[in-house]
Design an enzyme around this catalytic site. Structure first.
Site, PDB file in Angstrom:
ATOM      1  N   LYS A  89       1.017   2.372  -3.497  1.00 13.86           N
ATOM      2  CA  LYS A  89       0.505   1.027  -3.254  1.00 13.86           C
ATOM      3  C   LYS A  89       0.459   0.238  -4.563  1.00 13.86           C
ATOM      4  CE  LYS A  89      -3.031  -0.984  -3.963  1.00 13.86           C
ATOM      5  NZ  LYS A  89      -2.572  -2.233  -4.557  1.00 13.86           N
ATOM      6  N   ASP A 141      -8.904  -0.918  -3.896  1.00 16.44           N
ATOM      7  CA  ASP A 141      -9.487   0.337  -3.392  1.00 16.44           C
ATOM      8  C   ASP A 141      -9.830   0.208  -1.905  1.00 16.44           C
ATOM      9  OD1 ASP A 141      -9.358   1.406  -5.945  1.00 16.44           O
ATOM     10  OD2 ASP A 141     -11.430   0.861  -6.445  1.00 16.44           O
ATOM     11  N   LYS A 180     -32.606 -13.098 -27.000  1.00 17.80           N
ATOM     12  CA  LYS A 180     -32.896 -12.190 -25.906  1.00 17.80           C
ATOM     13  C   LYS A 180     -32.542 -12.886 -24.607  1.00 17.80           C
ATOM     14  CE  LYS A 180     -36.644  -9.413 -27.434  1.00 17.80           C
ATOM     15  NZ  LYS A 180     -38.088  -9.405 -27.588  1.00 17.80           N
ATOM     16  N   ASN A 211       0.671  -3.077  -6.988  1.00 18.78           N
ATOM     17  CA  ASN A 211       0.653  -4.530  -6.894  1.00 18.78           C
ATOM     18  C   ASN A 211       1.934  -5.015  -7.584  1.00 18.78           C
ATOM     19  OD1 ASN A 211       0.124  -4.434  -9.663  1.00 18.78           O
ATOM     20  ND2 ASN A 211      -2.079  -4.696  -9.382  1.00 18.78           N
TER      21      ASN A 211
HETATM   22  N1  LIG Z   1      -7.605 -14.009  -2.730  1.00 23.12           N
HETATM   23  C1  LIG Z   1      -7.442 -13.187  -1.698  1.00 23.12           C
HETATM   24  N2  LIG Z   1      -7.527 -13.634  -0.412  1.00 23.12           N
HETATM   25  C2  LIG Z   1      -7.347 -12.813   0.642  1.00 23.12           C
HETATM   26  N3  LIG Z   1      -7.070 -11.504   0.512  1.00 23.12           N
HETATM   27  C3  LIG Z   1      -6.964 -10.989  -0.730  1.00 23.12           C
HETATM   28  C4  LIG Z   1      -7.123 -11.788  -1.900  1.00 23.12           C
HETATM   29  N4  LIG Z   1      -6.963 -11.001  -3.002  1.00 23.12           N
HETATM   30  C5  LIG Z   1      -6.722  -9.744  -2.523  1.00 23.12           C
HETATM   31  N5  LIG Z   1      -6.717  -9.746  -1.169  1.00 23.12           N
HETATM   32  C6  LIG Z   1      -6.488  -8.592  -0.262  1.00 23.12           C
HETATM   33  O1  LIG Z   1      -6.660  -7.378  -0.960  1.00 23.12           O
HETATM   34  C7  LIG Z   1      -5.416  -6.640  -0.988  1.00 23.12           C
HETATM   35  C8  LIG Z   1      -5.246  -5.966  -2.320  1.00 23.12           C
HETATM   36  O2  LIG Z   1      -5.321  -6.929  -3.347  1.00 23.12           O
HETATM   37  P1  LIG Z   1      -4.387  -6.937  -4.642  1.00 23.12           P
HETATM   38  O3  LIG Z   1      -2.978  -7.145  -4.261  1.00 23.12           O
HETATM   39  O4  LIG Z   1      -5.007  -7.912  -5.566  1.00 23.12           O
HETATM   40  O5  LIG Z   1      -4.526  -5.427  -5.137  1.00 23.12           O
HETATM   41  P2  LIG Z   1      -4.754  -4.835  -6.592  1.00 23.12           P
HETATM   42  O6  LIG Z   1      -4.069  -5.694  -7.618  1.00 23.12           O
HETATM   43  O7  LIG Z   1      -4.379  -3.409  -6.525  1.00 23.12           O
HETATM   44  O8  LIG Z   1      -6.321  -4.983  -6.705  1.00 23.12           O
HETATM   45  P3  LIG Z   1      -7.323  -4.248  -7.713  1.00 23.12           P
HETATM   46  O9  LIG Z   1      -7.434  -5.186  -8.859  1.00 23.12           O
HETATM   47  O10 LIG Z   1      -8.561  -4.133  -6.903  1.00 23.12           O
HETATM   48  O11 LIG Z   1      -6.710  -2.928  -8.074  1.00 23.12           O
HETATM   49  C9  LIG Z   1      -4.344  -7.673  -0.654  1.00 23.12           C
HETATM   50  O12 LIG Z   1      -3.223  -7.068  -0.065  1.00 23.12           O
HETATM   51  C10 LIG Z   1      -5.081  -8.597   0.293  1.00 23.12           C
HETATM   52  O13 LIG Z   1      -5.158  -8.046   1.588  1.00 23.12           O
HETATM   53 MG   LIG Z   2      -5.021  -1.836  -7.821  1.00 19.86          MG
END
Ligand SMILES: Nc1ncnc2c1ncn2[C@@H]1O[C@H](COP(=O)(O)OP(=O)(O)OP(=O)(O)O)[C@@H](O)[C@H]1O
Ligand SMILES: [Mg+2]
Length: 316
Positions: free
Chosen positions: A182, A253, A26, A184
């Site tokens: 947007k 987000d 637990k 990544n």
């Molecule tokens: N380690 C970090 N330091 C500073 N800023 C960060 C960092 N990680 C993310 N960010 C900020 O957050 C923004 C979005 O992050 P990221 O590129 O990781 O998006 P994502 O992969 O779509 O994220 P999520 O997993 O939330 O969908 C980046 O453009 C940056 O401004």
């Molecule tokens: Mg994302």
């Protein structure tokens, strides 16, 4: 400001802490914290924190759905829901305090039929938004190309559409076309059919998807390296400030919330992305699913606008 967010796969996020994870015993967890979760819902929360307004549209199931609605209403967010009998999913995360590692247990979403999702789209159409943000995964039961229908609806009602999802749903939406994407790095790579793009290939890949009519503006988020803004007018790197990072959950987000809020306020694309980066970076300063504090955002935005130039990546 008429912004509508659409979350087809919302969740009630519960988080707790524990000293150490041990099997077969637990484990005494600390008090549970409950949050409203899901892509579009997070975007609505971010917009509210910045002082803006939006309407969050989502299917709301059973008791969990009611809790979700109340959490959002208490935060001052207008909700329009499709009430369903099945329970909205509950996700659970535990932070092991001895290592500061977070374990996230994400449950499958509530099953949705196309008719149910279409009813949510009818609500969106009635709200006649200027900006429509559709974000997050698709719940089980919907066809993988459902996001294409959302993008088509945005076209029909003349809303500027921003879609933040991944994999096949993102590809389907991109085929229909939208205002702003947007991705990544991984999502952008998948969109152009590459395993993994290197940083110096990002600008060409983004221009390629604009050329194919998938969107008008691409903002490639680059984690700690900030973001690359690409439009027909050219491209610009917006660096992220170095911040004391606690958790990157919700960074994407938060970034979208900052961008749509700024767009709806008539800002230039440069300032839109600067604000998005400031929100994303501010979100990483908070633990768990907590998004950002507005005062951090405005401080970081000021830094980006004052010193950002010096930290541009030279590869583009
Ligand atoms: N380690 C970090 N330091 C500073 N800023 C960060 C960092 N990680 C993310 N960010 C900020 O957050 C923004 C979005 O992050 P990221 O590129 O990781 O998006 P994502 O992969 O779509 O994220 P999520 O997993 O939330 O969908 C980046 O453009 C940056 O401004
Ligand atoms: Mg994302």
């Amino acid at each position: 400001m008429n912004i509508v967010t659409l979350t087809l796969n919302p969740a009630l996020d519960k988080s707790s802490g524990i000293h150490r994870l041990v099997p077969e015993q637990k484990m005494r967890c600390s008090e549970v914290h409950t949050d409203a979760g899901g892509g579009g819902i997070n975007v609505s929360k971010g917009i509210r924190k910045l002082g803006g307004n939006s309407t969050a549209v989502f299917p709301s199931g059973g008791n969990n759905g009611l809790v979700l609605e109340k959490l959002l209403q208490d935060a001052g967010i207008v909700v329009e829901t499709l009430r369903l009998e099945n329970e909205t999913r509950e996700n659970f995360s535990v932070t092991e305090t001895s290592t500061n590692l977070q374990y996230r247990f994400n449950m499958p979403g509530m099953e949705m039929t196309t008719e149910m999702a279409d009813a949510c789209l009818d609500m969106v159409a009635r709200l006649n938004p200027e900006y429509l943000v559709a974000s997050g995964s698709l719940p089980p039961g919907l066809p993988v190309d459902y996001y294409e229908k959302i993008a088509a609806l945005a076209h029909r009602i003349g809303a500027r559409c921003i879609i933040d999802t991944s994999g096949e749903p993102l590809r389907a939406a991109a085929d229909e076309g939208m205002y702003l994407l947007k991705p990544n790095l991984a999502e952008l790579s998948a969109l152009v059919g590459e395993e993994k793009l290197s940083i110096d290939q990002v600008d060409d890949a983004a221009l390629e998807i604009i050329g194919k009519g998938m969107c008008e503006v691409v903002v490639v988020s680059l984690g700690p390296q900030g973001a690359l803004l690409v439009s027909r007018d050219g491209f610009e790197h917006i660096p992220a400030p170095t911040v004391p990072k606690k958790s990157t959950v919700g960074a994407g987000d938060s970034m979208v919330s900052g961008m749509v809020w700024s767009l709806a306020n008539g800002k230039s694309l440069r300032e839109v992305v600067q604000t998005g980066v400031a929100c994303g970076s501010a979100a990483t300063m908070n633990p768990g699913t907590e998004l950002f504090h507005a005062e951090d955002v405005f401080r970081l935005l000021h830094w980006i606008q004052t010193y950002g130039e010096r930290y541009r990546i030279k590869d583009f």
